[in-house]
Design an enzyme around this catalytic site. Sequence first.
Site, PDB file in Angstrom:
ATOM      1  CB  ALA A 168      -0.914  -0.002   1.219  1.00 33.54           C
ATOM      2  CG  ASN A 172       0.011   6.918   2.125  1.00 29.61           C
ATOM      3  OD1 ASN A 172       1.072   7.507   2.189  1.00 29.61           O
ATOM      4  ND2 ASN A 172      -0.895   7.183   1.190  1.00 29.61           N
ATOM      5  CB  VAL A 173       2.133   1.009   5.493  1.00 33.87           C
ATOM      6  CG1 VAL A 173       1.964  -0.240   6.345  1.00 33.87           C
ATOM      7  CG2 VAL A 173       2.435   0.618   4.048  1.00 33.87           C
ATOM      8  CB  VAL A 174      -2.159   1.915   9.303  1.00 34.86           C
ATOM      9  CG1 VAL A 174      -2.440   2.134  10.799  1.00 34.86           C
ATOM     10  CG2 VAL A 174      -2.709   3.083   8.500  1.00 34.86           C
ATOM     11  CG  ASP A 185     -11.002   7.204  -0.111  1.00 34.74           C
ATOM     12  OD1 ASP A 185     -12.129   6.967  -0.582  1.00 34.74           O
ATOM     13  OD2 ASP A 185     -10.028   6.459  -0.288  1.00 34.74           O
TER      14      ASP A 185
END
Length: 489
Positions: free
Chosen positions: A66, A68-70, A178
Site C-alpha cells: 500500500a 501509505n501503511v498503518v 475518502d
Amino acid sequence: MGCLHSKTANLPSSDDPSAPTKPESVNGDQVDQENQNFKEFDLNELRKATNGFSPSCIVSEGGEKAPNVVYRGKLEGNHLVAIKRFSRQSWPDAQQFVVEATGVGKLRNKRLVSLIGCCAEGDERLLVAEYMPNDTLSKHLFHWEKQPLPWEMRVRIADYIAQALDHCYNENRKIYHDLNAYRILFDEEGDPRLSTFGLMKNSRDGKSYSTNLAYTPPEFLRTGRVIPESVIFSYGTILLDLLSGKHIPPTHALDIIRGKNALLLMDSSLEGQYESDDATKLVELASKCLQSEAKERPDTKFLLSAVAPLQKKEEVASHVLMGLPKNAVILPTMLSPLGKACSKMDLAAVHDILLKTGYKDEEGAENELSFQEWTQQVQEMLNMKKFGDIAFRDKDFKNSIEYYSKLVGIMPVPSATVFARRAFSYLMTDQQELALRDAMQAQVCIPEWPTAFYLQALALSKLGMESDAQDMLSDGAAYDAKRQNSWRC
C-alpha cells in the site's frame, strides 16, 4: 510520557506545554481526551514501537504494498497506538505537514479516533493515533466470521458517524478524504469511531480518493476538488454498505430506489430485525446523500435528525450487539499477529503464520529434527516430517495428521511445533477435542510458548468455552509481552 519540544520551529502549540498528560493504553482507563496533548514523536521512538516498522506490525489493508501503511505500535508503558507512515516525499514540506497534523490533533470527540501525535524527520512523515482493537467496518460488514452485524448495530454506526462528521463540521474541519468502510473503526467497547487519518490528505497535493471511481463524488470526477458536500455523498455510500451488506455502486443503488424496489437493497441476513418504515427512511436518506448535484444533498444536522430516532436499543452496549466478549476486547497486553488471528478465529491467517514461523521457535531446544546419526530410524523420522510439512503446506490436513502422528510415535523427544501443526490440522477437520489435547502437549514441550496458548484458545472457542478461551488468549498475550520485552517490540 510528556510532550516534547517541537523539532519544527515557529509552529502553533495546541496545548499548554507546561501541563503534559500521559495518554492511556487501550487496556487502561479512558483517556481524558480534552487534556491529552498532541505530541511530536522522535522517529527512533516510533521505529522502536513497531520493531523497525516490521511487516508483522502492519494492520492496514494491502500490507507493505500500500502507498501509505498503518502499523500497530507499542510505546513505553504498553501504550498501543496506530502509526500511519506516508510514502516518501508525500509531504516534502515538514513544517506544513506538522501544522496540518497539529490542527487535526486539536479535535477531541468520543466519536473520533484521537490523533495524538506526528513525526517529520528527514523523509519520514508519520501520524500517531489511538489504537482501535476491534477492526474496521469493512471487516465486520463484508468479511464477518461469527455473525453478521445486526440491524441495531448498523443504525448505531450510521448515527455515531453522523455525530463524528457533525463535530468535524462544527470545528471547521468540513473536508474528509475518502470516507469508506475502512475509515470506521471499533474501540475496546465495540463503539464505532471515525478515523482522523481521513482529515488529512495522503499527500500535500495528492488524491483525496483512492477507492473505485464508481464510489467517488461526481464533482470530484469533474473538477478534482473535494467540497463539504462530497463528504455527504461518501456518507451515503456508507449507508448503502450498511443496508445491503455489500459494496453497491451508487448509480446502481439509485436505479433500484427509483424503481420503487428499495427493500431489494436490504441484506438478507437482516430479515425480521427491522421495521419496513425504518429501513425505508434509511434508504431515502441514502438517496438524498447520493444526489448528483451537491447543493441537493443534506447537511450533517439533517443526517443526525434522520438517523438518531431510528435507534431503538440505546441501552444495549455495542460489544453486546456485535457479539464481542467484553473480556476479549480489553487484553492486558498487545496480541501478536497469531494471537489476533486466533482471537478472531481467522483460520487462514493462523495457517499462514504457522507456515511462516516453521520450527524456529524450537531452535536451540533439545529436540532437534536434524539428527546426529543417520540410522534407518532417523531417515524414517525425517521422511515423516517432510511429508507432514508438505501436506500441511498444501492444506491436506488429513494426511498431515497421519504423517505427524507417525512422527510423534517414533520421535525420541517431542516437538512442540509438530504438536501445534497437528492441533491445527485437527481443528481443520472438526476434531476440536484432539486439537485441544495437542495444543496442551505443545505447551508441555515449551511451557511459555505463546503459540501453544493461542491454539488452545482457538480450540476452546470452537468448543464453545469462550471464558476459558479468553483466559488462554490473555496468558498467551502475557508470554508474548514477556518475550517482546527481551528484544523490545
